[in-house]
Design a protein around this motif. Structure first.
Motif, PDB file in Angstrom:
ATOM      1  N   UNK A  43       0.829  -1.182   0.000  1.00 16.95           N
ATOM      2  CA  UNK A  43       0.000   0.000   0.000  1.00 16.95           C
ATOM      3  C   UNK A  43       0.873   1.243   0.000  1.00 16.95           C
ATOM      4  N   UNK A  44       1.685   1.397   1.021  1.00 12.42           N
ATOM      5  CA  UNK A  44       2.618   2.510   1.066  1.00 12.42           C
ATOM      6  C   UNK A  44       3.907   2.069   0.396  1.00 12.42           C
ATOM      7  N   UNK A  45       4.897   2.960   0.343  1.00 15.23           N
ATOM      8  CA  UNK A  45       6.169   2.614  -0.279  1.00 15.23           C
ATOM      9  C   UNK A  45       6.796   1.391   0.371  1.00 15.23           C
ATOM     10  N   UNK A  46       7.410   0.535  -0.423  1.00 14.68           N
ATOM     11  CA  UNK A  46       7.943  -0.718   0.104  1.00 14.68           C
ATOM     12  C   UNK A  46       9.116  -0.492   1.053  1.00 14.68           C
ATOM     13  N   UNK A  47      10.059   0.328   0.661  1.00 16.15           N
ATOM     14  CA  UNK A  47      11.246   0.543   1.471  1.00 16.15           C
ATOM     15  C   UNK A  47      11.293   1.956   2.019  1.00 16.15           C
ATOM     16  N   UNK A  48      10.174   2.452   2.445  1.00 19.38           N
ATOM     17  CA  UNK A  48      10.093   3.842   2.886  1.00 19.38           C
ATOM     18  C   UNK A  48      10.921   4.075   4.140  1.00 19.38           C
ATOM     19  N   UNK A  49      10.897   3.133   5.067  1.00 21.59           N
ATOM     20  CA  UNK A  49      11.603   3.309   6.323  1.00 21.59           C
ATOM     21  C   UNK A  49      13.103   3.365   6.092  1.00 21.59           C
ATOM     22  N   UNK A  50      13.628   2.556   5.203  1.00 30.43           N
ATOM     23  CA  UNK A  50      15.058   2.582   4.936  1.00 30.43           C
ATOM     24  C   UNK A  50      15.452   3.858   4.207  1.00 30.43           C
ATOM     25  N   UNK A  51      14.585   4.345   3.330  1.00 32.38           N
ATOM     26  CA  UNK A  51      14.891   5.581   2.624  1.00 32.38           C
ATOM     27  C   UNK A  51      14.866   6.786   3.556  1.00 32.38           C
ATOM     28  N   UNK A  52      13.936   6.789   4.502  1.00 29.05           N
ATOM     29  CA  UNK A  52      13.827   7.922   5.408  1.00 29.05           C
ATOM     30  C   UNK A  52      14.964   7.965   6.411  1.00 29.05           C
TER      31      UNK A  52
ATOM     32  N   UNK B  27       2.181   2.395  10.488  1.00 26.11           N
ATOM     33  CA  UNK B  27       2.531   1.286   9.598  1.00 26.11           C
ATOM     34  C   UNK B  27       4.002   1.315   9.203  1.00 26.11           C
ATOM     35  N   UNK B  28       4.539   2.489   8.962  1.00 25.83           N
ATOM     36  CA  UNK B  28       5.931   2.625   8.561  1.00 25.83           C
ATOM     37  C   UNK B  28       6.885   2.713   9.754  1.00 25.83           C
ATOM     38  N   UNK B  29       6.352   2.530  10.966  1.00 25.37           N
ATOM     39  CA  UNK B  29       7.140   2.508  12.205  1.00 25.37           C
ATOM     40  C   UNK B  29       7.943   3.786  12.410  1.00 25.37           C
ATOM     41  N   UNK B  30       7.344   4.896  12.023  1.00 25.62           N
ATOM     42  CA  UNK B  30       7.956   6.191  12.275  1.00 25.62           C
ATOM     43  C   UNK B  30       7.622   6.645  13.687  1.00 25.62           C
ATOM     44  N   UNK B  31       6.469   6.250  14.175  1.00 25.47           N
ATOM     45  CA  UNK B  31       6.032   6.625  15.512  1.00 25.47           C
ATOM     46  C   UNK B  31       5.106   5.551  16.071  1.00 25.47           C
ATOM     47  N   UNK B  32       5.000   5.508  17.396  1.00 27.77           N
ATOM     48  CA  UNK B  32       4.061   4.609  18.049  1.00 27.77           C
ATOM     49  C   UNK B  32       2.727   5.324  18.218  1.00 27.77           C
TER      50      UNK B  32
END
Length: 112
Positions: free
Chosen positions: A1-10, A98-103
């Motif tokens: 749904x969201x970007x696949x590797x968004x967390x690694x890119x951020x 979902x992207x584990x940026x925050x709880x």
């Protein structure tokens, strides 16, 4: 749904230490608010996101996913604020969790 590797890119700016952890939560207290403009127009503001993240990349993903426009505003007192057109409070909350940026317990959604 969201970007696949968004967390690694951020987290590219933060180095290899962040990639080794399973859970990545960097935000302290994040506030998601709805600001009413004129008539039916409104803005969703996201405040309190950690400075370690690339706000422009997050905004780019939010704009693409929610089909809306937005901008990043820097305020002397309030810090960096992401503004998105429309009522995107629940969508942005789901995105950050979902992207584990925050709880969920560190995010305060105002007005719901």
């Amino acid at each position: 749904m969201y970007g696949e590797n968004i967390n690694s890119e951020l987290t590219k700016k933060m180095g290899d230490n962040c990639k080794k952890k399973k859970k990545i939560f960097f935000s302290q207290n994040m506030h998601i608010r709805l600001q009413q403009r004129n008539g039916r127009k409104s803005l969703t503001t996201i405040q309190g996101l950690s400075k370690k993240f690339d706000h422009e990349k997050i905004l780019k993903y939010l704009k693409k996913e929610f089909c809306c426009n937005g901008c990043v505003v820097e305020d002397v007192n309030l810090g960096i604020i992401i503004q998105i057109q429309g009522d995107q409070r629940q969508n942005s909350l789901d995105f950050f969790i979902k992207e584990k940026i925050s709880e969920k317990k560190t995010v305060k959604v105002h007005g719901i």
